[in-house]
Motif scaffolding. Sequence first.
Motif, PDB file in Angstrom:
ATOM      1  N   SER A  51      35.198 -14.846   4.436  1.00 40.78           N
ATOM      2  CA  SER A  51      35.240 -13.525   5.076  1.00 40.78           C
ATOM      3  C   SER A  51      34.010 -13.300   5.945  1.00 40.78           C
ATOM      4  N   THR A  64      32.702  -6.536   8.406  1.00 41.74           N
ATOM      5  CA  THR A  64      32.730  -6.238   9.842  1.00 41.74           C
ATOM      6  C   THR A  64      32.227  -4.826  10.104  1.00 41.74           C
ATOM      7  N   ALA A  65      32.670  -3.882   9.288  1.00 41.81           N
ATOM      8  CA  ALA A  65      32.238  -2.494   9.470  1.00 41.81           C
ATOM      9  C   ALA A  65      30.732  -2.354   9.241  1.00 41.81           C
ATOM     10  N   LYS A  96      36.515  -9.251   4.679  1.00 45.78           N
ATOM     11  CA  LYS A  96      36.243  -9.273   6.109  1.00 45.78           C
ATOM     12  C   LYS A  96      36.082  -7.865   6.676  1.00 45.78           C
ATOM     13  N   LYS A  97      36.964  -6.944   6.288  1.00 48.05           N
ATOM     14  CA  LYS A  97      36.931  -5.600   6.869  1.00 48.05           C
ATOM     15  C   LYS A  97      35.630  -4.863   6.545  1.00 48.05           C
ATOM     16  N   PRO A  98      35.214  -4.793   5.254  1.00 49.66           N
ATOM     17  CA  PRO A  98      33.946  -4.093   4.988  1.00 49.66           C
ATOM     18  C   PRO A  98      32.734  -4.787   5.589  1.00 49.66           C
ATOM     19  N   GLN A 126      34.374 -15.154   9.195  1.00 47.65           N
ATOM     20  CA  GLN A 126      35.322 -14.499  10.093  1.00 47.65           C
ATOM     21  C   GLN A 126      34.717 -13.237  10.707  1.00 47.65           C
ATOM     22  N   ALA A 127      34.003 -12.451   9.891  1.00 47.02           N
ATOM     23  CA  ALA A 127      33.387 -11.228  10.403  1.00 47.02           C
ATOM     24  C   ALA A 127      32.310 -11.556  11.430  1.00 47.02           C
ATOM     25  N   LYS A 162      33.915 -12.569  14.687  1.00 49.89           N
ATOM     26  CA  LYS A 162      34.495 -11.417  15.380  1.00 49.89           C
ATOM     27  C   LYS A 162      33.423 -10.628  16.121  1.00 49.89           C
ATOM     28  N   THR A 171      28.752  -3.994  12.046  1.00 51.71           N
ATOM     29  CA  THR A 171      28.893  -3.254  13.298  1.00 51.71           C
ATOM     30  C   THR A 171      27.912  -2.097  13.331  1.00 51.71           C
TER      31      THR A 171
END
Length: 417
Positions: A122, A100-101, A96-98, A125-126, A129, A104
């Motif tokens: 993931s 989302t980044a 999810k974190k990578p 979820q991204a 968000k 973005t």
Amino acid sequence: MHATSQPLVIENFPPLQRSLRIAVVTETYPPEVNGVALTVDRLVRGLQARNHDLQLVRPRQARLEQGGATPGFEQVLLRGLPIPRYPHLRMGMPAKKPLTAMWTLRRPDLVHVATEGPLGWSALQAARKLKLPVSTDFRTNFHAYSRHYGMGWLEKPIAAYLRKFHNLAHCTMVPTPGLQTELAALGFERLLVVARGVDTQRFLPARRSAALRAQWGVAPDELVALSVGRLAAEKNLHLLAQAHAAMRAVNPRCRLVVVGDGPERDAFEQACPDAIFAGSRSGTDLADHYASADVFLFPSLTETYGNVTPEALASGLAVLAFDHAAAAELIRHGHNGLLAPFGDADAFVRRAADLAGDPALVQHLRAAARASTLALDWSQIVAQVEAVWLRLLRQHAEGAGAPQPGALRWGPPVSGA
């Protein structure tokens, strides 16, 4: 309230004037050989042909494999792990974190999630968000598979997970009206029927090979029954063995050719010692194997669609399958194939024996088979997906926001771009 859409009716949608930037997330992709991988590949290539900017996000398949970008196409490779019992396939790890980044910094117009593993979760979820429109595919009956691995108690929890997964999306594409009805009864929302395609230029009767048949050790007038698919418990292989035995009882010269590999290969070779095991095949080699047979046996009960059915029909084979998934949509019993009532193993075996004992019936079915697939050209299927996304983007721009029950309005197809 559940959506109750009908399949989109597609005329000839021209490519969009403005290309979309689409992130496609999948946990399987060629050279892995399975229906999901091959279908996603055809979708990606079709979207590229319609001038879209594609970002493919998937697990790294080999330790040193590198991603990269060419004009209009970028591959993002993330960590993966082998799937239990299928070590040659991998599932993605949570990311999810990578994601989302990455999204973005360069925001896609839309995210499409093809598989329901950790990477797919993931991506959902991204996308949520970042308030991106997101669509999903329902491609595999994982909840039904559990019954075939001695874990029937997992069926309801898996179905609950799949329902939660897909209900987070703005829409979920399913390949047949029958599956749409089944999933809606289980609480899945915003379901839309979008057909699957078949490469009718690759799978065609003209690829029939006398040399390949000679390699199998069969004469021109001998009947060859074909099976194509994973040799795994969920494929109902014991019924395939029974059908083959019934055919041999009627016509001792009938041969079974098995294309595919998997964890049940050794056991199936023992059950059918006189069958010809051709291993995994792909591309034109696979097309040659289809066209060089006469009958196609497909006893699976767990398919969401079953890409092998239209491939066999396009190749001009007399197909026997259960009245389910793609077969239920494409086969008219007695005209271009034979159907057995869903789950009726005795009927399946009887109809296999009928094919073995009636050469005229086989020829009649073969003559009508290919015509039933000509409307499934991949260019038309990709146009359907594009039309879904156009509508989704328009509704999202109108302020639909997060997915809501009944929020999407699936009316007649939008004409033009």
